[in-house]
Write a protein that holds these residues in place. Structure first.
Motif, PDB file in Angstrom:
ATOM      1  N   GLU A 160       0.818  -1.209   0.000  1.00 56.81           N
ATOM      2  CA  GLU A 160       0.000   0.000   0.000  1.00 56.81           C
ATOM      3  C   GLU A 160       0.850   1.256   0.000  1.00 56.81           C
ATOM      4  N   PHE A 161       0.265   2.280  -0.552  1.00 59.11           N
ATOM      5  CA  PHE A 161       0.909   3.587  -0.635  1.00 59.11           C
ATOM      6  C   PHE A 161       1.020   4.217   0.748  1.00 59.11           C
ATOM      7  N   VAL A 162       2.150   4.853   0.998  1.00 58.64           N
ATOM      8  CA  VAL A 162       2.355   5.583   2.243  1.00 58.64           C
ATOM      9  C   VAL A 162       2.525   7.081   1.972  1.00 58.64           C
ATOM     10  N   ALA A 163       3.490   7.428   1.121  1.00 55.39           N
ATOM     11  CA  ALA A 163       3.769   8.837   0.846  1.00 55.39           C
ATOM     12  C   ALA A 163       4.540   8.951  -0.464  1.00 55.39           C
ATOM     13  N   ALA A 164       4.471  10.128  -1.078  1.00 56.52           N
ATOM     14  CA  ALA A 164       5.205  10.383  -2.310  1.00 56.52           C
ATOM     15  C   ALA A 164       5.641  11.833  -2.349  1.00 56.52           C
ATOM     16  N   ILE A 165       6.681  12.087  -3.164  1.00 55.24           N
ATOM     17  CA  ILE A 165       7.238  13.431  -3.238  1.00 55.24           C
ATOM     18  C   ILE A 165       7.704  13.695  -4.661  1.00 55.24           C
ATOM     19  N   SER A 166       7.509  14.922  -5.118  1.00 53.61           N
ATOM     20  CA  SER A 166       7.941  15.301  -6.457  1.00 53.61           C
ATOM     21  C   SER A 166       9.460  15.429  -6.512  1.00 53.61           C
ATOM     22  N   TRP A 167      10.008  15.539  -7.729  1.00 55.75           N
ATOM     23  CA  TRP A 167      11.464  15.579  -7.840  1.00 55.75           C
ATOM     24  C   TRP A 167      12.046  16.832  -7.207  1.00 55.75           C
ATOM     25  N   THR A 168      11.281  17.912  -7.158  1.00 60.10           N
ATOM     26  CA  THR A 168      11.767  19.140  -6.519  1.00 60.10           C
ATOM     27  C   THR A 168      11.616  19.092  -5.005  1.00 60.10           C
ATOM     28  N   GLY A 169      10.752  18.202  -4.530  1.00 62.52           N
ATOM     29  CA  GLY A 169      10.449  18.180  -3.106  1.00 62.52           C
ATOM     30  C   GLY A 169       9.350  19.137  -2.697  1.00 62.52           C
ATOM     31  N   GLU A 170       8.841  19.886  -3.649  1.00 58.76           N
ATOM     32  CA  GLU A 170       7.836  20.898  -3.310  1.00 58.76           C
ATOM     33  C   GLU A 170       6.449  20.314  -3.099  1.00 58.76           C
ATOM     34  N   SER A 171       6.180  19.185  -3.731  1.00 55.65           N
ATOM     35  CA  SER A 171       4.858  18.565  -3.605  1.00 55.65           C
ATOM     36  C   SER A 171       4.967  17.227  -2.891  1.00 55.65           C
ATOM     37  N   THR A 172       4.128  17.058  -1.885  1.00 59.32           N
ATOM     38  CA  THR A 172       4.110  15.799  -1.130  1.00 59.32           C
ATOM     39  C   THR A 172       2.684  15.284  -1.008  1.00 59.32           C
ATOM     40  N   TYR A 173       2.574  13.980  -0.866  1.00 61.51           N
ATOM     41  CA  TYR A 173       1.273  13.319  -0.807  1.00 61.51           C
ATOM     42  C   TYR A 173       1.352  12.216   0.244  1.00 61.51           C
ATOM     43  N   TYR A 174       0.243  12.019   0.960  1.00 60.08           N
ATOM     44  CA  TYR A 174       0.227  11.051   2.036  1.00 60.08           C
ATOM     45  C   TYR A 174      -1.057  10.218   2.013  1.00 60.08           C
TER      46      TYR A 174
END
Length: 123
Positions: free
Chosen positions: A46-60
């Motif tokens: 299952e998905f926990v978290a993700a981040i864009s290559w710049t680090g500016e966008s995060t998802y949980y």
């Protein structure tokens, strides 16, 4: 080709904290969106978290929002997952993963995976 190696897992009591790290081999690490996933025994990954290559966008995932923080340091080719207020239900093998383009919650979209690190939270 991107090689990923997770570290930082272990045994912790409920309410405690751990910080996972994921070291990437590629000098093009900054070109990849990154994600953390987990898999408990008998359950699907299952998905926990993700981040864009710049680090500016995060998802949980809703289950970890407010307790976990994903971050990255591109100069060090390293991804992190700070886990606070851990619960027994967080017990799982945690994997980091990389993909080109935008981050997503879908594990099928990720091209490269680490071998995983075990996190065990005792009650």
């Amino acid at each position: 080709q991107v090689q990923l190696v997770e570290s930082g897992g272990g045994l912790v009591q409920a309410g405690g904290s751990l910080r996972l790290s994921c070291a990437a081999s590629a000098r093009t690490f900054r070109n990849y969106a990154m994600g953390w996933f987990r898999q408990a025994p008998g359950k699907e990954r299952e998905f926990v978290a993700a981040i864009s290559w710049t680090g500016e966008s995060t998802y949980y995932a809703d289950s970890v929002k407010g307790r976990f923080t994903i971050s990255r340091v591109n100069a060090r080719n390293t991804l992190y997952l700070q886990m606070n207020s851990l619960k027994p239900e967080d017990t799982a093998v945690y994997y980091c993963a990389a993909k080109r383009g935008s981050p997503t919650e879908s594990n099928r979209a990720y091209e490269y995976w680490g071998q995983g690190t075990q996190v065990t939270v005792s009650s």
